[in-house]
Design a protein around this motif. Sequence first.
Motif, PDB file in Angstrom:
ATOM      1  N   ARG A   1      41.460  35.576  31.203  1.00 23.87           N
ATOM      2  CA  ARG A   1      41.450  36.236  30.303  1.00 23.87           C
ATOM      3  C   ARG A   1      41.080  35.423  29.021  1.00 23.87           C
ATOM      4  O   ARG A   1      40.179  35.570  28.273  1.00 23.87           O
TER       5      ARG A   1
ATOM      6  N   ILE B   1      39.338  45.711  37.239  1.00 23.39           N
ATOM      7  CA  ILE B   1      39.077  47.029  37.311  1.00 23.39           C
ATOM      8  C   ILE B   1      37.401  46.962  37.234  1.00 23.39           C
ATOM      9  O   ILE B   1      36.641  46.127  37.474  1.00 23.39           O
TER      10      ILE B   1
ATOM     11  N   ALA C   1      29.496  45.259  40.458  1.00 22.62           N
ATOM     12  CA  ALA C   1      29.760  44.692  39.210  1.00 22.62           C
ATOM     13  C   ALA C   1      29.836  43.129  39.262  1.00 22.62           C
ATOM     14  O   ALA C   1      29.883  42.564  38.637  1.00 22.62           O
TER      15      ALA C   1
ATOM     16  N   VAL D   1      32.473  37.889  34.808  1.00 22.80           N
ATOM     17  CA  VAL D   1      33.532  37.365  34.799  1.00 22.80           C
ATOM     18  C   VAL D   1      32.902  38.701  35.180  1.00 22.80           C
ATOM     19  O   VAL D   1      32.446  40.022  34.936  1.00 22.80           O
TER      20      VAL D   1
ATOM     21  N   GLN E   1      35.933  41.519  36.075  1.00 23.22           N
ATOM     22  CA  GLN E   1      37.304  41.710  35.814  1.00 23.22           C
ATOM     23  C   GLN E   1      37.807  42.429  37.564  1.00 23.22           C
ATOM     24  O   GLN E   1      37.357  43.055  37.889  1.00 23.22           O
TER      25      GLN E   1
ATOM     26  N   ASN F   1      34.530  48.325  35.782  1.00 27.09           N
ATOM     27  CA  ASN F   1      34.320  48.664  34.992  1.00 27.09           C
ATOM     28  C   ASN F   1      32.834  48.955  34.052  1.00 27.09           C
ATOM     29  O   ASN F   1      32.903  48.952  32.885  1.00 27.09           O
ATOM     30  N   LEU F   2      32.027  49.317  34.850  1.00 21.41           N
ATOM     31  CA  LEU F   2      30.482  49.170  34.349  1.00 21.41           C
ATOM     32  C   LEU F   2      30.902  50.804  34.069  1.00 21.41           C
ATOM     33  O   LEU F   2      31.557  51.428  34.105  1.00 21.41           O
ATOM     34  N   TYR F   3      29.037  51.456  33.183  1.00 18.98           N
ATOM     35  CA  TYR F   3      28.565  52.617  32.926  1.00 18.98           C
ATOM     36  C   TYR F   3      29.514  53.523  33.745  1.00 18.98           C
ATOM     37  O   TYR F   3      27.365  52.769  34.789  1.00 18.98           O
ATOM     38  N   MET F   4      30.256  54.212  33.612  1.00 16.07           N
ATOM     39  CA  MET F   4      29.894  55.780  35.144  1.00 16.07           C
ATOM     40  C   MET F   4      28.594  56.625  34.895  1.00 16.07           C
ATOM     41  O   MET F   4      28.665  56.745  35.863  1.00 16.07           O
TER      42      MET F   4
END
Lengths: 248, 327
Positions: free
Chosen positions: B56, B93, B153, B89, B91, B95-98
């Motif tokens: 991070r 998790i 991701a 990057v 990550q 965390n792309l857009y659902m």
Amino acid sequence: MIDMLRLEDIIKAFYIAKKDIKEYYLKPPTISWGIVFPVAFTLAFILKGGHHAQEIIPGLIALALFFGTTSMAAASIVFERKIGSFERLLLFPVSYIGIALGKTLSSFMFGMVSLFATLVVVLPFILNIPTYSLFLVAVLILSALMFSAFGVFISFLIKDPTNTMMIFNSIRLPMIFLCGIFIPISSLPLPLRLIAFLLPLTYSVEATRFAINGNYDVVPPIESILLMLIITILLILLTSIKIRRTIP
Amino acid sequence: MSLPGCYPLHDAIIAEKLTKYYGDFLAVDHISFQVRKSEIYGFLGPNGAGKTTTVRMLCGLTRISEGKAYIYGYDINRELVAIKKLIGVVQDISNLYMELSCYDNLMFCAEMYGVPRHQRKERVMDLLRFFGLEDKKHVKFKELSKGLKRRLAIAAALVHKPKLLFLDEPTIGLDVKSKRQIWNLICKLNEKGITIFLTTHNIYEAFRLCDRIAIINRGKIIAEGTPTELRKKVSGNKIIELQVSPPIKKSTILDNVDGIIDVNIGRDNTIYITINDAIAALEGILEIVKKLSLEIVMLNLRGADAEDVFIRLIDGTEKNIGSSTRR
């Protein structure tokens, strides 16, 4: 402390807005709080208002726009922060002010959709054509931008997503009574009048009333426009600072 | 550009006394390391060791409390936007857009990374093909399996052809098949010349994939080297795995045998004996076996494996090498 806003950031702000439109416009909280609720209360107040409806319509239009834009901001930002996808925006080569602008634009565009729905309901009840039609268009666009920036800024202050609507409504609902929609600001006691001057909705209501009915209560239209512009810019800048500060 | 003159040009990352405090808590403690171009560099450590915090800091999601870091010569504290154009990057998790489809997610990333308009569609389709997601093009991200989400991701992090890819626990929570698919993808990407910074707590993953590994614990790098070099750090020690009948219940029986460092008995009664002198230890063990009239069911002599290396370095002692093998 404050980023420079470059052309590249403005373009990326539009991409963020486009993404948000695809992602959030059909989310239940956005639809219910951003379209159904404002349309319903506008219609309810107009029907109840009878021959006074013409007086309160400008305020109701501004209020509906306020609910539309802020609901979208709440849905997109708070939800993204909750699931971690907001961090993805921070990984892109875009300035913080670009992100703030992008989020403001997506709320603005949703506000326009909400406004359209409200106008469809309101238009049959407007007896005369607006006194200053072009001025009305400018006021509504600027109001939508200001409310969006306001909603985006508040969304970044919320730490617990489960409280989002409670916090938003505890800010929005008192404004109904303080910003001159039903009760003229000039008739408010001094302390409440001072609070009214701190609320962005006040200037939108005043300018909208002038555009539709040709009169205003306490703030002249040009001053309202200038103040809305200043508040919008200030809120976007504050949001960009707030985004920077979310980085631990 | 602020490349310090004394640094070699072939380093993708240079970290100098990188430090992160969260209040009074020291999450990353003055770590220094270099990642060379085109290598897979592993950051291996237990949960809470400081791996994710380091990533991070290197990609600008967390402020650096002290120290400096450079990515391809750019100073993280001053040239973050330039760095973001060079790195991808992924990550820990997904965390792309659902609500967006695979295609729309990648297209949005391409737009945000500034991929030229005329190249975007082709770039996105190439990635969907490369990651085996072409038939999922219109499927929403939220409808993908965990493994496919992770693949998308990674694809999203590659859409701008970064020079350096950060993978933070890329296989966490995945089944064996998906894990192996991700490992193969990582190798393929590295073959294309992409430098990879991989964080993991999976010892096998690190030793299998990485050219060099830093072992991090409690915010400090406690060892660094190639997998072979790390194994050599405990190469003086070997492990005897012994099963006898009837089983021995107390490890103290081997206390006076020469060449033995540590003894642990597993739940299946296998005795794990860490030794530094194989001949002396085997002679002593056989003597006791004879003396107690035990029957040898299994006797195995082996070198330290990746897990032994990890546990030994983490604990800072050799005493847990035996117990680690029991897991």
